[in-house]
Design a protein around this motif. Structure first.
Motif, short mmCIF file in Angstrom:
data_model
loop_
_atom_site.label_atom_id
_atom_site.label_comp_id
_atom_site.label_asym_id
_atom_site.label_seq_id
_atom_site.Cartn_x
_atom_site.Cartn_y
_atom_site.Cartn_z
N HIS A 1 -37.97 20.59 22.41
CA HIS A 1 -37.90 22.02 22.71
C HIS A 1 -37.68 22.15 24.22
CE1 HIS A 1 -39.02 23.66 18.79
NE2 HIS A 1 -39.87 22.66 18.69
N THR A 2 -36.72 22.96 24.59
CA THR A 2 -36.31 23.03 25.99
C THR A 2 -36.52 24.42 26.57
OG1 THR A 2 -34.62 21.36 25.53
CG2 THR A 2 -34.42 22.57 27.60
N GLU A 3 -37.15 24.48 27.73
CA GLU A 3 -37.27 25.71 28.52
C GLU A 3 -36.33 25.57 29.71
OE1 GLU A 3 -41.30 26.46 29.63
OE2 GLU A 3 -42.08 25.71 27.72
N ILE A 4 -35.37 26.49 29.82
CA ILE A 4 -34.36 26.42 30.88
C ILE A 4 -34.52 27.61 31.81
CG2 ILE A 4 -31.89 26.32 31.40
CD1 ILE A 4 -31.43 25.20 28.61
N ARG A 5 -34.56 27.33 33.10
CA ARG A 5 -34.55 28.41 34.09
C ARG A 5 -33.13 28.54 34.64
NH1 ARG A 5 -37.97 28.02 39.54
NH2 ARG A 5 -36.00 27.19 40.34
N TYR A 6 -32.50 29.66 34.32
CA TYR A 6 -31.13 29.90 34.74
C TYR A 6 -31.07 30.60 36.09
CZ TYR A 6 -29.76 28.92 29.88
OH TYR A 6 -29.55 28.34 28.65
N PRO B 1 -30.26 33.56 38.24
CA PRO B 1 -30.15 34.98 37.85
C PRO B 1 -28.70 35.46 37.85
CG PRO B 1 -31.97 34.68 39.37
CD PRO B 1 -31.24 33.37 39.32
N GLY B 2 -28.34 36.23 36.82
CA GLY B 2 -26.99 36.75 36.69
C GLY B 2 -26.00 35.76 36.11
N SER B 3 -26.50 34.68 35.50
CA SER B 3 -25.61 33.65 34.96
C SER B 3 -26.31 32.90 33.83
CB SER B 3 -25.22 32.66 36.06
OG SER B 3 -26.29 31.76 36.33
N ARG B 4 -25.61 31.91 33.28
CA ARG B 4 -26.23 30.94 32.38
C ARG B 4 -26.12 29.55 33.00
NH1 ARG B 4 -25.24 32.63 26.04
NH2 ARG B 4 -25.13 34.89 26.35
N HIS B 5 -26.21 29.51 34.30
CA HIS B 5 -26.14 28.25 35.03
C HIS B 5 -27.56 27.72 35.22
CE1 HIS B 5 -24.39 25.39 37.99
NE2 HIS B 5 -25.59 25.47 38.53
N PRO B 6 -27.91 26.57 34.61
CA PRO B 6 -29.28 26.07 34.71
C PRO B 6 -29.59 25.55 36.11
CG PRO B 6 -27.91 24.46 33.59
CD PRO B 6 -27.06 25.69 33.79
N GLU B 7 -30.81 25.81 36.57
CA GLU B 7 -31.29 25.27 37.85
C GLU B 7 -32.40 24.25 37.63
OE1 GLU B 7 -30.46 28.80 41.05
OE2 GLU B 7 -32.37 28.87 39.98
N ARG B 8 -33.27 24.53 36.70
CA ARG B 8 -34.34 23.61 36.32
C ARG B 8 -34.60 23.75 34.82
NH1 ARG B 8 -37.44 21.48 40.42
NH2 ARG B 8 -37.02 22.29 42.51
N SER C 1 -21.90 38.68 26.58
CA SER C 1 -21.95 39.22 27.93
C SER C 1 -23.32 39.06 28.57
CB SER C 1 -21.55 40.71 27.93
OG SER C 1 -22.51 41.47 27.20
N SER C 2 -24.30 38.60 27.81
CA SER C 2 -25.67 38.51 28.33
C SER C 2 -25.82 37.34 29.29
CB SER C 2 -26.65 38.34 27.17
OG SER C 2 -26.62 39.44 26.29
N VAL C 3 -26.60 37.59 30.36
CA VAL C 3 -26.91 36.55 31.34
C VAL C 3 -28.40 36.63 31.67
CG1 VAL C 3 -24.60 36.46 32.36
CG2 VAL C 3 -26.28 38.11 33.23
#
Length: 377
Positions: free
Chosen positions: A256-261, A263-270, A373-375
């Protein structure tokens, strides 16, 4: 007399069907056989992605290499007519040599005489862990088979040099990692319209994770594919130890994965991937993104607009170009394709390095994303 003659591979007792080794059993135009390599440093300066593919029913062989440094992506692509020599993994300036199967390969991109600052490399890739089978992957749209693939994945060390933009990157042991994936089967190439299946069975959402990680003492592989409602259609989490280590390989539960994107994108940071070891002890695989390379830019993965794998470009085609990635709006297709992120990982107090490959398109209820369109907020 027919020009269809035996090929060199027909000398070996390796046939799976009463056909020459130049033919695949499936008549599907989308039959493919290809590989991808990731070579990246642990500081996040550079990500080299390269691959080669054969499309026997389309009569095409092609290859690509992309290097992400700073905000630039340098790309080399080549395509040609497929010949009967299936042991020659070379097209244009790009080549892969299997020195010792499953153990060592040589990766090369010849320099461009017209551009001494262009991308070139000469790399020896050496396995440090056994190759691992990935789950049998099947996708349908309605009754139409869109993808059926068999894959294995492996991690190792790399040595050699990468040259680009007047710089030389020496692949120093302990500072660079190399992973690779081999796959074959059926996978859509451009021109696959899908008829009713494409018209009436468009997915509401698609969520993908492919995470190979090399630690000093083990290799960890996590895969998850989910539909819009979070239903898991592909799942794997395993750890593999070096041959002769005396340690048993094992599954790591249901990830199970928790992704922090961003803001304003779906680009993962952590991210954190929650796993379970064979004794049912909870494990956390921590992820810190270092660098990113969108596969839809330069590397030929859909929905790339300038070139995609398996397409006929004519004989002896090659192409080199540089993409500016400083403005995401300049490459809108990248947001609807998979991106490969080099990353630093933590697990049980250890630090490892690998690839966090991720794509999330459309609705995904577990992430709170309602539509295409969701981010992230």
């Amino acid at each position: 007399m027919s020009a269809d003659r035996p090929v060199a591979l027909d000398e070996y007792p390796i046939h799976q069907a009463p056909l020459s080794m130049k033919h695949v059993v499936s008549g599907d135009r989308n039959a493919y056989d290809r590989c991808i390599f990731h070579v990246f440093d642990h500081a996040g300066r550079a990500v080299l992605i390269l691959g080669l593919g054969v499309y026997p029913n389309a009569g095409v062989i092609d290859a690509y290499a992309t290097l992400r440094i700073g905000d630039e992506l340098l790309a080399v692509r080549a395509s040609d007519a497929l010949t009967d020599d299936r042991m020659s993994l070379s097209v244009g300036p790009l080549s892969i040599t299997v020195d010792v199967p499953l153990k060592q390969l040589t990766l090369r991109c010849a320099p461009d005489p017209a551009d001494p600052h262009g991308l070139s490399y000469d790399i020896t890739w050496t396995a440090e862990f056994p190759a691992v089978w990935e789950p049998h992957h099947v996708q349908r749209r309605g009754d139409r088979l869109m993808l059926e693939g068999r894959r294995f994945v492996q991690a190792g060390r790399v040595a050699g040099t990468i040259r680009a933009k007047g710089e030389e990157y020496v692949l120093t042991p302990g500072e660079w990692t190399g992973t690779r994936d081999r796959s074959w089967g059926v996978r859509p190439i451009p021109g696959e319209e899908g008829g009713r299946a494409a018209e009436e069975y468009r997915p509401e959402g698609f969520h993908w994770l492919w995470i190979p990680v090399r630690f000093e003492d083990r290799f960890v592989m996590v895969i998850a594919q989910e539909d819009a409602d979070g239903h898991r259609t592909l799942n794997e989490a395993v750890q593999v130890f070096p041959e002769g280590s005396g340690r048993r390989d094992g599954q790591l539960g249901w990830p199970h994965t928790e992704i922090r994107y961003r803001p304003g994108s779906r680009h993962p940071e952590r991210a954190v991937v929650h796993l379970t070891d064979p004794s049912r002890k909870p494990l956390e695989l921590g992820v810190e993104i270092l660098n990113s390379s969108p596969l839809a830019v330069g590397a030929g993965y859909p929905p790339a607009g300038d070139w995609q794998h398996g397409t006929w470009q004519g004989r002896g085609w090659s192409d080199r170009r540089v993409y500016d990635l400083s403005d995401p709006a300049a490459h809108p297709a990248a947001a609807f394709g998979v991106t490969d992120h080099s990353a630093r990982f933590t697990l049980d107090g250890q630090i490892g390095h690998g690839i966090f490959e991720h794509g999330s398109f459309g609705r995904h209820d577990p992430s709170g994303l309602a539509d295409y369109s969701s981010v992230a907020q």
